[in-house]
Design an enzyme around this catalytic site. Sequence first.
Site, PDB file in Angstrom:
ATOM      1  N   ASP A   1      63.141 -32.081   0.025  1.00 41.61           N
ATOM      2  CA  ASP A   1      62.349 -31.882   1.244  1.00 41.61           C
ATOM      3  C   ASP A   1      61.655 -30.516   1.215  1.00 41.61           C
ATOM      4  OD1 ASP A   1      61.290 -32.538   3.685  1.00 41.61           O
ATOM      5  OD2 ASP A   1      63.094 -32.089   4.836  1.00 41.61           O
TER       6      ASP A   1
ATOM      7  N   HIS B   1      53.590 -31.918  -3.213  1.00 43.87           N
ATOM      8  CA  HIS B   1      54.217 -32.987  -4.002  1.00 43.87           C
ATOM      9  C   HIS B   1      53.943 -32.767  -5.498  1.00 43.87           C
ATOM     10  CE1 HIS B   1      55.073 -34.827  -0.242  1.00 43.87           C
ATOM     11  NE2 HIS B   1      53.867 -35.297  -0.002  1.00 43.87           N
TER      12      HIS B   1
ATOM     13  N   LEU C   1      72.408 -38.677 -19.344  1.00 38.83           N
ATOM     14  CA  LEU C   1      72.171 -38.548 -17.899  1.00 38.83           C
ATOM     15  C   LEU C   1      71.595 -39.855 -17.374  1.00 38.83           C
ATOM     16  CD1 LEU C   1      71.821 -36.846 -15.246  1.00 38.83           C
ATOM     17  CD2 LEU C   1      69.517 -36.279 -16.064  1.00 38.83           C
TER      18      LEU C   1
HETATM   19  C1  FPP Z   1      59.485 -34.503   1.224  1.00 45.59           C
HETATM   20  O1  FPP Z   1      58.683 -33.392   1.528  1.00 45.59           O
HETATM   21  C2  FPP Z   1      59.162 -35.043  -0.096  1.00 45.59           C
HETATM   22  C3  FPP Z   1      58.696 -36.305  -0.327  1.00 45.59           C
HETATM   23  C4  FPP Z   1      58.478 -37.266   0.753  1.00 45.59           C
HETATM   24  C5  FPP Z   1      58.344 -36.791  -1.676  1.00 45.59           C
HETATM   25  C6  FPP Z   1      59.069 -36.232  -2.846  1.00 45.59           C
HETATM   26  C7  FPP Z   1      58.271 -36.476  -4.067  1.00 45.59           C
HETATM   27  C8  FPP Z   1      58.132 -35.656  -5.131  1.00 45.59           C
HETATM   28  C9  FPP Z   1      58.885 -34.426  -5.278  1.00 45.59           C
HETATM   29  C10 FPP Z   1      57.167 -35.953  -6.238  1.00 45.59           C
HETATM   30  C11 FPP Z   1      57.326 -37.214  -6.994  1.00 45.59           C
HETATM   31  C12 FPP Z   1      58.719 -37.524  -7.438  1.00 45.59           C
HETATM   32  C13 FPP Z   1      59.088 -37.852  -8.702  1.00 45.59           C
HETATM   33  C14 FPP Z   1      60.482 -38.302  -8.953  1.00 45.59           C
HETATM   34  C15 FPP Z   1      58.196 -37.758  -9.866  1.00 45.59           C
HETATM   35  P1  FPP Z   1      57.821 -33.384   2.861  1.00 45.59           P
HETATM   36  O2  FPP Z   1      56.446 -33.803   2.517  1.00 45.59           O
HETATM   37  O3  FPP Z   1      58.491 -34.201   3.915  1.00 45.59           O
HETATM   38  O4  FPP Z   1      57.855 -31.870   3.242  1.00 45.59           O
HETATM   39  P2  FPP Z   1      57.791 -31.212   4.707  1.00 45.59           P
HETATM   40  O5  FPP Z   1      59.087 -31.532   5.386  1.00 45.59           O
HETATM   41  O6  FPP Z   1      57.635 -29.762   4.412  1.00 45.59           O
HETATM   42  O7  FPP Z   1      56.613 -31.809   5.394  1.00 45.59           O
END
Ligand code: FPP
Length: 239
Positions: free
Chosen positions: A11, A28, A122
């Site tokens: 997050d 992201h 893993l």
């Molecule tokens: C939450 O941050 C994160 C996500 C919803 C997506 C996570 C995805 C990645 C890290 C990239 C792709 C993954 C892989 C496995 C290649 P948020 O957007 O909710 O952050 P915020 O709370 O600051 O708004």
Amino acid sequence: MTGTHVAIIMDGNGRWARMRGRPRWRGHVAGVESVRDTVRACPDLGVTTLTLYAFSADNWRRPAAEVGRLFWLLREYCRREQAELIENGVRVTAIGRRDRLPASARAELERLEQASAGGSRLHLRLAIDYSAQWAITEAAGEVAREVGTVTRSALERALTGGVPPVDLLVRTGGEQRLSDFLLWEAAYAELFFTDVLWPDFRREHLAASLADFGRRERRFGGLVALVGVTTPEAVRAAG
Ligand code: FPP
């Protein structure tokens, strides 16, 4: 030997980007580097199963452009990392619904699952279009159809496919909630919340969370000296 199962709620990507005056999707993109670094670090740190919350069933509520970017990133990750993952003995599987994924992302994911099936250092599990409540409901339905009576052990088998339970659940980005992630599998997990935003998360943060985990006294509802003693008779025999 089975090592530690770590699950991570990644997050803070959006905030990381906003703090830099950039659009949310940039967070992201940066988060993929954290995924790479974390996956590389796992075998050295004794982690043999890593489950990452990449896209929750609730994430469909985000703007279509952001959802599109996320699936593009997932597809590219599967495509570009395949050779390194296989070389490092990483087996990749996905949990969650597959029927709603964009076709190209699903195809790339399934190609990686097949190509990496022999990995034994893993087990990397990507939770995509995932909801724990949905997964439990699906597994219960499967057991009811195939076995008839829903027992705890049959449900666990259907739900986990033999993957060991979560030992340590990490959430980055400062929030302290589970967001419908691995509700059954993390029943006895230790929880570790950090303010570090996911794009800043690196090997040393994973190492710090594992060091903290190592200091916890895991009792599974009992007294520490009796861990592993599971029946009233065995407790009496243990004095
Ligand atoms: C939450 O941050 C994160 C996500 C919803 C997506 C996570 C995805 C990645 C890290 C990239 C792709 C993954 C892989 C496995 C290649 P948020 O957007 O909710 O952050 P915020 O709370 O600051 O708004």
